[in-house]
Design an enzyme around this catalytic site. Sequence first.
Site, PDB file in Angstrom:
ATOM      1  N   ARG A 219     -31.675   5.312  20.175  1.00 22.29           N
ATOM      2  CA  ARG A 219     -31.067   6.108  19.097  1.00 22.29           C
ATOM      3  C   ARG A 219     -32.115   6.503  18.046  1.00 22.29           C
ATOM      4  O   ARG A 219     -32.063   7.610  17.494  1.00 22.29           O
ATOM      5  CB  ARG A 219     -29.909   5.322  18.461  1.00 22.29           C
ATOM      6  CG  ARG A 219     -28.717   5.158  19.395  1.00 22.29           C
ATOM      7  CD  ARG A 219     -27.706   4.206  18.820  1.00 22.29           C
ATOM      8  NE  ARG A 219     -27.094   4.733  17.609  1.00 22.29           N
ATOM      9  CZ  ARG A 219     -26.340   3.979  16.792  1.00 22.29           C
ATOM     10  NH1 ARG A 219     -26.129   2.696  17.059  1.00 22.29           N
ATOM     11  NH2 ARG A 219     -25.801   4.509  15.724  1.00 22.29           N
TER      12      ARG A 219
ATOM     13  N   SER B  69     -13.532   9.845  11.414  1.00 28.85           N
ATOM     14  CA  SER B  69     -12.216   9.568  12.014  1.00 28.85           C
ATOM     15  C   SER B  69     -11.369   8.713  11.079  1.00 28.85           C
ATOM     16  O   SER B  69     -10.187   8.478  11.345  1.00 28.85           O
ATOM     17  CB  SER B  69     -12.407   8.838  13.352  1.00 28.85           C
ATOM     18  OG  SER B  69     -13.166   7.643  13.150  1.00 28.85           O
TER      19      SER B  69
ATOM     20  N   HIS C 169     -23.680   1.838   5.712  1.00 30.10           N
ATOM     21  CA  HIS C 169     -23.906   1.053   6.933  1.00 30.10           C
ATOM     22  C   HIS C 169     -25.365   0.911   7.302  1.00 30.10           C
ATOM     23  O   HIS C 169     -25.696   0.613   8.445  1.00 30.10           O
ATOM     24  CB  HIS C 169     -23.133   1.701   8.105  1.00 30.10           C
ATOM     25  CG  HIS C 169     -21.652   1.704   7.900  1.00 30.10           C
ATOM     26  ND1 HIS C 169     -20.814   2.590   8.543  1.00 30.10           N
ATOM     27  CD2 HIS C 169     -20.849   0.940   7.110  1.00 30.10           C
ATOM     28  CE1 HIS C 169     -19.562   2.361   8.174  1.00 30.10           C
ATOM     29  NE2 HIS C 169     -19.555   1.370   7.290  1.00 30.10           N
TER      30      HIS C 169
ATOM     31  N   VAL D 148     -26.071   6.248   9.997  1.00 28.66           N
ATOM     32  CA  VAL D 148     -27.295   5.426   9.924  1.00 28.66           C
ATOM     33  C   VAL D 148     -28.502   6.225  10.410  1.00 28.66           C
ATOM     34  O   VAL D 148     -29.567   5.657  10.652  1.00 28.66           O
ATOM     35  CB  VAL D 148     -27.134   4.138  10.776  1.00 28.66           C
ATOM     36  CG1 VAL D 148     -26.046   3.250  10.198  1.00 28.66           C
ATOM     37  CG2 VAL D 148     -26.837   4.451  12.239  1.00 28.66           C
TER      38      VAL D 148
HETATM   39  C1  BV8 Z   1     -16.319  -5.655   7.460  1.00 25.83           C
HETATM   40  C2  BV8 Z   1     -23.593   0.908  11.913  1.00 25.83           C
HETATM   41  C3  BV8 Z   1     -15.800  -7.683   6.378  1.00 25.83           C
HETATM   42  C4  BV8 Z   1     -23.917   0.381  13.294  1.00 25.83           C
HETATM   43  C5  BV8 Z   1     -21.149   1.009  11.779  1.00 25.83           C
HETATM   44  C6  BV8 Z   1     -12.104  -7.691  13.444  1.00 25.83           C
HETATM   45  C7  BV8 Z   1     -13.258  -8.435  13.236  1.00 25.83           C
HETATM   46  C8  BV8 Z   1     -14.213  -8.056  12.303  1.00 25.83           C
HETATM   47  C9  BV8 Z   1     -14.010  -6.918  11.555  1.00 25.83           C
HETATM   48  C10 BV8 Z   1     -12.869  -6.194  11.776  1.00 25.83           C
HETATM   49  C11 BV8 Z   1     -11.913  -6.569  12.695  1.00 25.83           C
HETATM   50  N1  BV8 Z   1     -10.920  -5.633  12.663  1.00 25.83           N
HETATM   51  C12 BV8 Z   1     -11.222  -4.702  11.752  1.00 25.83           C
HETATM   52  C13 BV8 Z   1     -12.381  -5.030  11.211  1.00 25.83           C
HETATM   53  C14 BV8 Z   1     -13.071  -4.323  10.219  1.00 25.83           C
HETATM   54  C15 BV8 Z   1     -14.094  -3.433  10.925  1.00 25.83           C
HETATM   55  C16 BV8 Z   1     -13.394  -2.149  11.332  1.00 25.83           C
HETATM   56  O1  BV8 Z   1     -13.120  -1.328  10.498  1.00 25.83           O
HETATM   57  N2  BV8 Z   1     -13.074  -2.001  12.624  1.00 25.83           N
HETATM   58  C17 BV8 Z   1     -12.371  -0.803  13.041  1.00 25.83           C
HETATM   59  C18 BV8 Z   1     -12.992  -0.271  14.318  1.00 25.83           C
HETATM   60  C19 BV8 Z   1     -10.918  -1.153  13.196  1.00 25.83           C
HETATM   61  N3  BV8 Z   1     -15.104  -3.184   9.942  1.00 25.83           N
HETATM   62  C20 BV8 Z   1     -16.167  -3.968   9.872  1.00 25.83           C
HETATM   63  O2  BV8 Z   1     -16.425  -4.857  10.658  1.00 25.83           O
HETATM   64  C21 BV8 Z   1     -17.054  -3.710   8.667  1.00 25.83           C
HETATM   65  N4  BV8 Z   1     -17.319  -4.939   8.010  1.00 25.83           N
HETATM   66  O3  BV8 Z   1     -15.164  -5.343   7.509  1.00 25.83           O
HETATM   67  O4  BV8 Z   1     -16.792  -6.804   6.858  1.00 25.83           O
HETATM   68  C22 BV8 Z   1     -15.430  -8.582   7.532  1.00 25.83           C
HETATM   69  C23 BV8 Z   1     -16.368  -9.480   7.968  1.00 25.83           C
HETATM   70  C24 BV8 Z   1     -16.007 -10.355   9.004  1.00 25.83           C
HETATM   71  C25 BV8 Z   1     -14.731 -10.291   9.586  1.00 25.83           C
HETATM   72  C26 BV8 Z   1     -13.807  -9.339   9.134  1.00 25.83           C
HETATM   73  C27 BV8 Z   1     -14.167  -8.471   8.125  1.00 25.83           C
HETATM   74  C28 BV8 Z   1     -18.368  -3.104   9.116  1.00 25.83           C
HETATM   75  C29 BV8 Z   1     -18.133  -1.696   9.610  1.00 25.83           C
HETATM   76  C30 BV8 Z   1     -19.477  -1.000   9.835  1.00 25.83           C
HETATM   77  C31 BV8 Z   1     -19.809  -0.990  11.314  1.00 25.83           C
HETATM   78  N5  BV8 Z   1     -21.063  -0.263  11.537  1.00 25.83           N
HETATM   79  N6  BV8 Z   1     -22.334   1.649  11.936  1.00 25.83           N
HETATM   80  C32 BV8 Z   1     -24.334   1.483  14.224  1.00 25.83           C
HETATM   81  O5  BV8 Z   1     -24.158   2.668  13.912  1.00 25.83           O
HETATM   82  O6  BV8 Z   1     -24.864   1.146  15.308  1.00 25.83           O
HETATM   83  S1  BV8 Z   1     -19.737   1.919  11.847  1.00 25.83           S
HETATM   84  C33 BV8 Z   1     -20.002   3.173  12.951  1.00 25.83           C
HETATM   85  O7  BV8 Z   1     -18.744   3.583  13.407  1.00 25.83           O
HETATM   86  C34 BV8 Z   1     -20.589   4.385  12.331  1.00 25.83           C
HETATM   87  O8  BV8 Z   1     -21.547   4.112  11.354  1.00 25.83           O
HETATM   88  C35 BV8 Z   1     -19.396   5.065  11.737  1.00 25.83           C
HETATM   89  O9  BV8 Z   1     -19.216   4.692  10.424  1.00 25.83           O
HETATM   90  C36 BV8 Z   1     -18.267   4.519  12.530  1.00 25.83           C
HETATM   91  C37 BV8 Z   1     -17.639   5.622  13.338  1.00 25.83           C
HETATM   92  O10 BV8 Z   1     -16.879   6.320  12.434  1.00 25.83           O
HETATM   93  P1  BV8 Z   1     -17.111   7.883  12.183  1.00 25.83           P
HETATM   94  O11 BV8 Z   1     -18.339   8.085  11.403  1.00 25.83           O
HETATM   95  O12 BV8 Z   1     -15.841   8.354  11.624  1.00 25.83           O
HETATM   96  O13 BV8 Z   1     -17.385   8.521  13.585  1.00 25.83           O
HETATM   97  P2  BV8 Z   1     -16.316   8.791  14.706  1.00 25.83           P
HETATM   98  O14 BV8 Z   1     -17.063   9.061  15.943  1.00 25.83           O
HETATM   99  O15 BV8 Z   1     -15.303   7.688  14.667  1.00 25.83           O
HETATM  100  O16 BV8 Z   1     -15.543  10.114  14.240  1.00 25.83           O
HETATM  101  C38 BV8 Z   1     -16.243  11.331  14.158  1.00 25.83           C
HETATM  102  C39 BV8 Z   1     -15.303  12.291  13.468  1.00 25.83           C
HETATM  103  O17 BV8 Z   1     -15.992  13.515  13.279  1.00 25.83           O
HETATM  104  C40 BV8 Z   1     -14.059  12.619  14.289  1.00 25.83           C
HETATM  105  O18 BV8 Z   1     -12.929  12.614  13.432  1.00 25.83           O
HETATM  106  C41 BV8 Z   1     -14.334  14.046  14.810  1.00 25.83           C
HETATM  107  O19 BV8 Z   1     -13.141  14.796  14.907  1.00 25.83           O
HETATM  108  C42 BV8 Z   1     -15.211  14.594  13.718  1.00 25.83           C
HETATM  109  N7  BV8 Z   1     -16.160  15.615  14.129  1.00 25.83           N
HETATM  110  C43 BV8 Z   1     -16.864  15.684  15.290  1.00 25.83           C
HETATM  111  N8  BV8 Z   1     -17.693  16.759  15.237  1.00 25.83           N
HETATM  112  C44 BV8 Z   1     -17.504  17.354  14.034  1.00 25.83           C
HETATM  113  C45 BV8 Z   1     -16.545  16.630  13.325  1.00 25.83           C
HETATM  114  N9  BV8 Z   1     -16.137  16.982  12.080  1.00 25.83           N
HETATM  115  C46 BV8 Z   1     -16.705  18.071  11.525  1.00 25.83           C
HETATM  116  N10 BV8 Z   1     -17.644  18.817  12.145  1.00 25.83           N
HETATM  117  C47 BV8 Z   1     -18.065  18.490  13.397  1.00 25.83           C
HETATM  118  N11 BV8 Z   1     -19.000  19.250  13.998  1.00 25.83           N
END
Ligand code: BV8
Length: 251
Positions: free
Chosen positions: A70, A189, A119, A103
């Site tokens: 990446r 998303s 992040h 990132v």
């Molecule tokens: C936390 C870095 C406290 C790494 C990333 C169970 C256990 C532990 C945690 C959890 C759990 N259940 C829930 C959680 C919380 C968890 C979470 O939210 N999970 C989700 C999946 C349910 N969060 C965490 O763990 C966070 N920490 O909560 O700490 C804690 C601690 C311990 C235990 C519990 C809680 C940390 C979250 C950060 C993770 N790291 N990135 C790496 O990149 O390798 S997140 C990673 O995914 C990305 O950085 C990004 O942020 C995320 C994806 O999201 P999007 O950016 O929205 O991307 P996506 O592909 O999803 O969507 C793209 C969008 O763009 C779409 O809507 C599409 O339609 C649109 N699009 C596409 N093309 C275009 C467009 N729009 C406009 N124009 C275009 N051309």
Amino acid sequence: MVFAANLISCLQSARWVVVLTGAGISAESGIPTFRDAQTGYWAKYDPQELATSGAFRRNPQLVWEWYSYRRALVSQTQPNAGHLALAALAGKLPRLTVITQNVDGLHQRAGSPELIELHGNLTRVKCFDRHHPVAQWSELAGIPPICPVCGSWLRPDVVWFGENLPFDALQRATEAARRCDLFLVVGTSSLVYPAASLPMEAIQHRVAVVEINLQETPLTPYAKWVLTGKAGVVLPALLQAAFADEKEKGE
Ligand code: BV8
């Protein structure tokens, strides 16, 4: 593109605009989003599985190589018109804060002056045990390389699932969401927390939210304006519609 007159006047009169971006703003630079299938060799892996400290402990070489891939991909890409429009918008407003979940470092390279990386940034590397920052490393002695200070594995300086976000970054982002005049949410998303809670913080503080995306998300019903389209098309059009004949702020 035609925008609602009240959106344009809100943007023109805003003292502080905040923008939350996700992987969608980098899609037009050629970086696959988290929802898209990863490309090539990595297509068989689920990013959410790989982006965890558990995956790194189980298979540090695999996870290190995923980030090396990446990092190389990002180094070959450029900020696109969406990143550049946000950087230009900062010159038109009293204050613009970009909060990114990405990132890839493309907002820095586009020149956004006020940026919060929720992040982390995969172009930065630190060690696993003590988070010593490491500017250069060699993979000759093994993969992952080890920290020259404490000998633990090196890892990307990103927040993995299950890891806390940097306290200062999250605090500044939350404050910005609560106090700004307009909150744009671009290319996310709205599924990953706590980042996805920021637009709701804004709404609870009576800040109008604009969503720019290709499709609906869980945030869509709460947005005051929903602009459907590519970030690289919508953001330049919005900048043009609001500030076409304006000078840079302070001129
Ligand atoms: C936390 C870095 C406290 C790494 C990333 C169970 C256990 C532990 C945690 C959890 C759990 N259940 C829930 C959680 C919380 C968890 C979470 O939210 N999970 C989700 C999946 C349910 N969060 C965490 O763990 C966070 N920490 O909560 O700490 C804690 C601690 C311990 C235990 C519990 C809680 C940390 C979250 C950060 C993770 N790291 N990135 C790496 O990149 O390798 S997140 C990673 O995914 C990305 O950085 C990004 O942020 C995320 C994806 O999201 P999007 O950016 O929205 O991307 P996506 O592909 O999803 O969507 C793209 C969008 O763009 C779409 O809507 C599409 O339609 C649109 N699009 C596409 N093309 C275009 C467009 N729009 C406009 N124009 C275009 N051309």
